[in-house]
Motif scaffolding. Structure first.
Motif, mmCIF file in Angstrom:
data_model
loop_
_atom_site.group_PDB
_atom_site.id
_atom_site.type_symbol
_atom_site.label_atom_id
_atom_site.label_comp_id
_atom_site.label_asym_id
_atom_site.label_seq_id
_atom_site.Cartn_x
_atom_site.Cartn_y
_atom_site.Cartn_z
ATOM 1 N N ASN A 1 0.791 -1.232 0.000
ATOM 2 C CA ASN A 1 0.000 0.000 0.000
ATOM 3 C C ASN A 1 0.824 1.282 0.000
ATOM 4 O O ASN A 1 0.264 2.370 -0.141
ATOM 5 N N ALA A 2 2.121 1.142 0.180
ATOM 6 C CA ALA A 2 2.954 2.356 0.305
ATOM 7 C C ALA A 2 3.484 2.822 -1.046
ATOM 8 O O ALA A 2 3.556 2.059 -1.996
ATOM 9 N N LYS A 3 3.861 4.120 -1.085
ATOM 10 C CA LYS A 3 4.457 4.664 -2.316
ATOM 11 C C LYS A 3 5.960 4.373 -2.361
ATOM 12 O O LYS A 3 6.494 4.008 -3.388
ATOM 13 N N GLY B 1 11.587 5.730 15.389
ATOM 14 C CA GLY B 1 10.158 6.037 15.512
ATOM 15 C C GLY B 1 9.320 4.812 15.183
ATOM 16 O O GLY B 1 9.816 3.679 15.179
ATOM 17 N N GLU B 2 8.053 5.051 14.859
ATOM 18 C CA GLU B 2 7.134 3.928 14.596
ATOM 19 C C GLU B 2 7.158 3.512 13.122
ATOM 20 O O GLU B 2 7.533 2.389 12.769
ATOM 21 N N GLY B 3 6.715 4.437 12.279
ATOM 22 C CA GLY B 3 6.638 4.138 10.851
ATOM 23 C C GLY B 3 6.267 5.400 10.101
ATOM 24 O O GLY B 3 5.810 6.381 10.698
ATOM 25 N N PRO B 4 6.455 5.386 8.788
ATOM 26 C CA PRO B 4 6.208 6.595 7.993
ATOM 27 C C PRO B 4 4.736 7.010 7.991
ATOM 28 O O PRO B 4 3.845 6.167 8.046
ATOM 29 N N GLY B 5 4.529 8.309 7.914
ATOM 30 C CA GLY B 5 3.193 8.865 7.674
ATOM 31 C C GLY B 5 3.106 9.290 6.211
ATOM 32 O O GLY B 5 3.963 8.900 5.391
ATOM 33 N N GLN B 6 2.115 10.112 5.902
ATOM 34 C CA GLN B 6 1.871 10.486 4.501
ATOM 35 C C GLN B 6 3.066 11.223 3.864
ATOM 36 O O GLN B 6 3.533 10.886 2.786
ATOM 37 N N LYS B 7 3.557 12.233 4.572
ATOM 38 C CA LYS B 7 4.679 13.038 4.040
ATOM 39 C C LYS B 7 5.930 12.182 3.842
ATOM 40 O O LYS B 7 6.653 12.315 2.850
ATOM 41 N N GLU B 8 6.169 11.307 4.814
ATOM 42 C CA GLU B 8 7.364 10.451 4.754
ATOM 43 C C GLU B 8 7.248 9.486 3.569
ATOM 44 O O GLU B 8 8.218 9.236 2.850
ATOM 45 N N ASP B 9 6.027 8.979 3.363
ATOM 46 C CA ASP B 9 5.755 8.048 2.256
ATOM 47 C C ASP B 9 5.977 8.742 0.907
ATOM 48 O O ASP B 9 6.489 8.151 -0.040
ATOM 49 N N GLU B 10 5.611 10.019 0.840
ATOM 50 C CA GLU B 10 5.799 10.772 -0.408
ATOM 51 C C GLU B 10 7.276 11.077 -0.659
ATOM 52 O O GLU B 10 7.748 11.034 -1.782
ATOM 53 N N GLN B 11 7.986 11.411 0.420
ATOM 54 C CA GLN B 11 9.382 11.869 0.257
ATOM 55 C C GLN B 11 10.419 10.758 0.436
ATOM 56 O O GLN B 11 11.598 10.950 0.146
ATOM 57 N N GLY B 12 10.003 9.627 0.989
ATOM 58 C CA GLY B 12 10.957 8.532 1.223
ATOM 59 C C GLY B 12 11.959 8.839 2.318
ATOM 60 O O GLY B 12 13.068 8.301 2.333
ATOM 61 N N LYS B 13 11.551 9.678 3.277
ATOM 62 C CA LYS B 13 12.464 10.117 4.341
ATOM 63 C C LYS B 13 11.701 10.132 5.676
ATOM 64 O O LYS B 13 10.554 10.606 5.708
ATOM 65 N N PRO B 14 12.314 9.641 6.756
ATOM 66 C CA PRO B 14 11.581 9.616 8.027
ATOM 67 C C PRO B 14 11.450 11.008 8.668
ATOM 68 O O PRO B 14 12.308 11.871 8.467
ATOM 69 N N ARG C 1 4.725 2.886 4.939
ATOM 70 C CA ARG C 1 3.614 3.535 5.641
ATOM 71 C C ARG C 1 2.439 2.569 5.843
ATOM 72 O O ARG C 1 1.918 2.012 4.871
ATOM 73 N N PRO C 2 2.010 2.378 7.078
ATOM 74 C CA PRO C 2 0.817 1.551 7.292
ATOM 75 C C PRO C 2 -0.416 2.252 6.707
ATOM 76 O O PRO C 2 -0.549 3.479 6.820
ATOM 77 N N PRO C 3 -1.329 1.493 6.046
ATOM 78 C CA PRO C 3 -2.513 2.110 5.433
ATOM 79 C C PRO C 3 -3.291 2.941 6.454
ATOM 80 O O PRO C 3 -3.466 2.516 7.594
ATOM 81 N N ASN C 4 -3.730 4.102 6.029
ATOM 82 C CA ASN C 4 -4.469 5.056 6.891
ATOM 83 C C ASN C 4 -3.752 5.376 8.203
ATOM 84 O O ASN C 4 -4.396 5.659 9.214
ATOM 85 N N ASN C 5 -2.452 5.293 8.171
ATOM 86 C CA ASN C 5 -1.637 5.586 9.367
ATOM 87 C C ASN C 5 -1.989 4.730 10.572
ATOM 88 O O ASN C 5 -1.812 5.151 11.716
ATOM 89 N N ARG C 6 -2.477 3.524 10.325
ATOM 90 C CA ARG C 6 -2.776 2.660 11.473
ATOM 91 C C ARG C 6 -1.480 2.242 12.157
ATOM 92 O O ARG C 6 -0.395 2.334 11.569
ATOM 93 N N LYS C 7 -1.619 1.808 13.418
ATOM 94 C CA LYS C 7 -0.449 1.315 14.148
ATOM 95 C C LYS C 7 -0.025 -0.019 13.503
ATOM 96 O O LYS C 7 -0.904 -0.829 13.164
#
Ligand code: URA
Length: 229
Positions: free
Chosen positions: A60-62, A79-92, A124-130
């Motif tokens: 599901n991730a970009k 940290g935990e895992g990427p969010g939307q911005k991190e998924d777009e940029q490939g950077k934590p 990135r977990p879908p919908n930013n789930r844990k």
């Protein structure tokens, strides 16, 4: 007879003075080798993660979000895992939580570029789930390898997912935070501290006072262990 119009000083300038006068040039070469080896090991680990199969997160991730920062830093932040911005940029930690993390580090005179940052899960977990426990278990194998490669003096675990990945599910973050613990990987002991996740602090700003205590503790340990930032 003049065979070369360069004088001795010109030659030294070109050769790097430290190397020319070092008593131990072999060590210096060894250091360069170590650095190249580390870079290669990180490239290999990233490839290994990219080849993961049957993973909901990857599907599901970009982009893969592997790491950011200084690879020979003595401080590794997880940290935990990427969010939307991190998924777009490939950077934590490049979104709002990342801005807060940068400011938290600045409060103890550390710039983001001086530490090494990664996450428990690299997609990135879908919908930013844990991330689910089975995902955490799967990715923590990679995370342990990642820690061994970076070989930091201090590990900073931000949030319960990072805590659970490396210290197990029995701890409560409200009790575990701010207390030095040990993470042992292949007989290597890593001094580890848990603190609240910046995304949690954005939702619960009244908890920032505890993070400030933890940050000061981290700074104390840096000074105590004479860690070069
Ligand atoms: N939250 C995390 O845990 N990691 C990131 O990279 C961004 C937000």
């Amino acid at each position: 007879m003049i065979i070369n119009d360069k004088n001795q000083n010109d030659i030294f300038d070109e050769m790097e003075i430290d190397y020319v006068f070092s008593n131990n040039p072999i060590n210096r070469i060894h250091k360069i080798d170590e650095q190249e080896n580390k870079t290669q090991l990180l490239v290999d680990l990233e490839k290994k993660i990219q080849n993961i199969e049957n993973c909901e997160l990857k599907k599901n991730a970009k982009k893969i979000v592997f790491s950011d920062g200084k690879q020979d830093s003595k401080i590794m932040i997880i940290g935990e895992g990427p969010g939307q911005k991190e998924d777009e940029q490939g950077k934590p930690f490049v979104g709002e939580a990342g801005i807060l993390l940068n400011n938290m580090l600045m409060a103890i005179n550390i710039r983001r570029e001086q530490v090494y940052i990664t996450n428990v899960v690299n997609y990135r977990p879908p919908n930013n789930r844990k991330p689910e426990p089975k995902e955490v278990t799967r990715y923590s194998e990679f995370l342990r390898e990642h820690i061994l490669i970076i070989n930091p003096t201090i590990l900073v675990l931000l949030g319960s997912t990072a805590m659970e990945a490396l210290l197990g599910y029995k701890l409560k973050i409200t009790k575990a935070r701010g207390i030095w613990k040990e993470v042992i990987i292949k007989n290597k002991v890593y001094k580890t501290i848990v603190s609240f996740h910046p995304a949690y602090l954005l939702r619960q700003p009244e908890q920032k006072k505890f993070s400030w205590i933890d940050l000061k503790e981290i700074k104390k340990e840096i000074d105590r262990s004479n860690i070069k930032i």
